[in-house]
Enzyme design. Structure first.
Site, PDB file in Angstrom:
ATOM      1  N   ARG A 158       1.430   2.685   6.514  1.00  0.00           N
ATOM      2  CA  ARG A 158       2.100   2.047   5.386  1.00  0.00           C
ATOM      3  C   ARG A 158       1.131   2.046   4.211  1.00  0.00           C
ATOM      4  O   ARG A 158      -0.085   1.913   4.384  1.00  0.00           O
ATOM      5  CB  ARG A 158       2.518   0.613   5.718  1.00  0.00           C
ATOM      6  CG  ARG A 158       3.674   0.517   6.695  1.00  0.00           C
ATOM      7  CD  ARG A 158       4.983   0.994   6.071  1.00  0.00           C
ATOM      8  NE  ARG A 158       6.141   0.785   6.930  1.00  0.00           N
ATOM      9  CZ  ARG A 158       6.611   1.683   7.789  1.00  0.00           C
ATOM     10  NH1 ARG A 158       5.990   2.849   7.907  1.00  0.00           N
ATOM     11  NH2 ARG A 158       7.685   1.428   8.515  1.00  0.00           N
TER      12      ARG A 158
ATOM     13  N   HIS B 142       6.729   9.905   1.893  1.00  0.00           N
ATOM     14  CA  HIS B 142       7.129   9.101   3.050  1.00  0.00           C
ATOM     15  C   HIS B 142       8.197   9.820   3.867  1.00  0.00           C
ATOM     16  O   HIS B 142       9.313   9.322   4.063  1.00  0.00           O
ATOM     17  CB  HIS B 142       7.627   7.725   2.604  1.00  0.00           C
ATOM     18  CG  HIS B 142       7.581   6.713   3.725  1.00  0.00           C
ATOM     19  ND1 HIS B 142       7.541   5.356   3.498  1.00  0.00           N
ATOM     20  CD2 HIS B 142       7.567   6.857   5.079  1.00  0.00           C
ATOM     21  CE1 HIS B 142       7.503   4.709   4.659  1.00  0.00           C
ATOM     22  NE2 HIS B 142       7.522   5.615   5.633  1.00  0.00           N
TER      23      HIS B 142
ATOM     24  N   GLU C 245       5.224   2.041  -3.694  1.00  0.00           N
ATOM     25  CA  GLU C 245       6.087   3.086  -3.160  1.00  0.00           C
ATOM     26  C   GLU C 245       7.536   2.764  -3.483  1.00  0.00           C
ATOM     27  O   GLU C 245       7.959   1.626  -3.248  1.00  0.00           O
ATOM     28  CB  GLU C 245       5.887   3.197  -1.645  1.00  0.00           C
ATOM     29  CG  GLU C 245       6.624   4.364  -1.032  1.00  0.00           C
ATOM     30  CD  GLU C 245       6.348   4.522   0.459  1.00  0.00           C
ATOM     31  OE1 GLU C 245       7.329   4.560   1.230  1.00  0.00           O
ATOM     32  OE2 GLU C 245       5.161   4.605   0.851  1.00  0.00           O
TER      33      GLU C 245
END
Length: 316
Positions: A232, A279, A260
């Site tokens: 993450r 991602h 993000e």
């Protein structure tokens, strides 16, 4: 509160596309849209929409007074945790262990190889018709440190094995033994980082890992080392990483960032020695069939009154 036990199952995949779902439950399709498919109070089993963020994930929780299982389709649960306080006690939260290991491990290897062998430069060179021959680092003979040795970390090591690394060192929250060798505790990182040519982050995001990779962590990595993040974004202090990248001392390959999505104009986009993917660690052709198998199994166990798998926590 409904007068009869909740029996709805909310799915972000159409029920008729999932083989093996048990009968006797009412299946409702919801993939995060504005309107709910039914009364949230009637939902007994809630499958969180995939990759739709925290706002979508937690939006119906307050009204899900009859829910008994919350099932994510991600390995991490950080996008659901902010809403757990809205649930009554005894609700089981399960993750998607078994769904993302192969895809995420593949991407970790792709990021390592692309970064070491200079692929970003080759792509830019092709655009400019430049022949960028030369010598580039190999994965062979490198020392690799995997931080977050759960099922994804183990899958990454499985794929590293044929590449003749000098060694693979494993780190998790606490020390233990594994089939491939010892797993070190997080507290041992200061002694392990100086020997790591490549550091792979595959740890969940929680209070003990948020900002784990800060200035001190990065300073302990040797010159020229590569940081790979498939965990993450918030595991890494972005400002500290930018400082190391801009100095030219470290390299990075990131599938996740903080913030993000990475906004236009952010300095990380054009920092030297960094490769960024948006991602996509779990977003491959392997996702849907594995997700469907997971859901069919979990809902079948739930309907039969059996223990569901991948239990992360039960609300108190």
């Amino acid at each position: 509160m409904t007068s009869t036990p909740a029996s709805d199952v909310w799915l972000p995949i159409a029920a008729d596309e999932i083989d093996g779902l048990p009968e006797g439950l009412d299946y409702r399709f919801w993939d995060g849209g504005r309107d709910y498919p039914a009364d949230p109070a009637d939902c007994a089993f809630y499958v969180v929409p995939y990759m739709k963020g925290t706002e979508v994930a937690v939006r119906p929780l307050k009204e899900m007074t009859g829910v008994r299982v919350v099932q994510t389709l991600s390995a991490g649960i950080d996008h659901v945790q902010p809403g757990l306080g809205l649930l009554s006690g005894g609700v089981r939260l399960c993750n998607a262990k078994g769904v993302h290991e192969a895809s995420t491990a593949e991407l970790a290897l792709a990021l390592i190889l692309a970064s070491l062998r200079g692929f970003p430069g080759f792509v830019h060179g092709q655009d400019k018709e430049e022949w960028l021959s030369g010598f580039y680092p190999a994965l062979a003979d490198k020392s690799v440190l995997v931080v977050g040795y759960g099922s994804i970390g183990a899958a990454i090591e499985d794929r590293l094995e044929p590449f003749e690394c000098a060694r693979v060192v494993r780190v998790a929250r606490s020390a233990r033994a594994s089939a491939r060798g010892p797993v070190h505790a997080l507290e041992e990182l200061p002694a392990l980082l100086p020997e790591a040519d490549i550091v792979i982050l595959s740890t969940p995001l929680n209070p003990s890992t948020q900002g784990l990779v800060g200035a001190e962590f990065l300073a302990a990595m040797p010159d020229g080392a590569l940081l790979v993040n498939v965990a993450r974004g918030a595991v890494v202090d972005t400002a500290a990483l930018l400082s190391e990248l801009e100095s030219g001392r470290l390299r990075a390959a990131l599938d996740v960032t903080d913030p993000e999505p990475l906004p236009a104009g952010h300095p990380l986009w054009h920092a030297p020695n960094v490769l960024i993917t948006p991602h996509v660690g779990g977003s491959t052709s392997a996702f849907l069939p594995r997700a469907k198998r997971l859901l069919a199994g979990q809902i079948t166990r739930f309907a039969a009154g059996e223990q569901v798998h991948n239990l992360v926590l039960t609300t108190g």
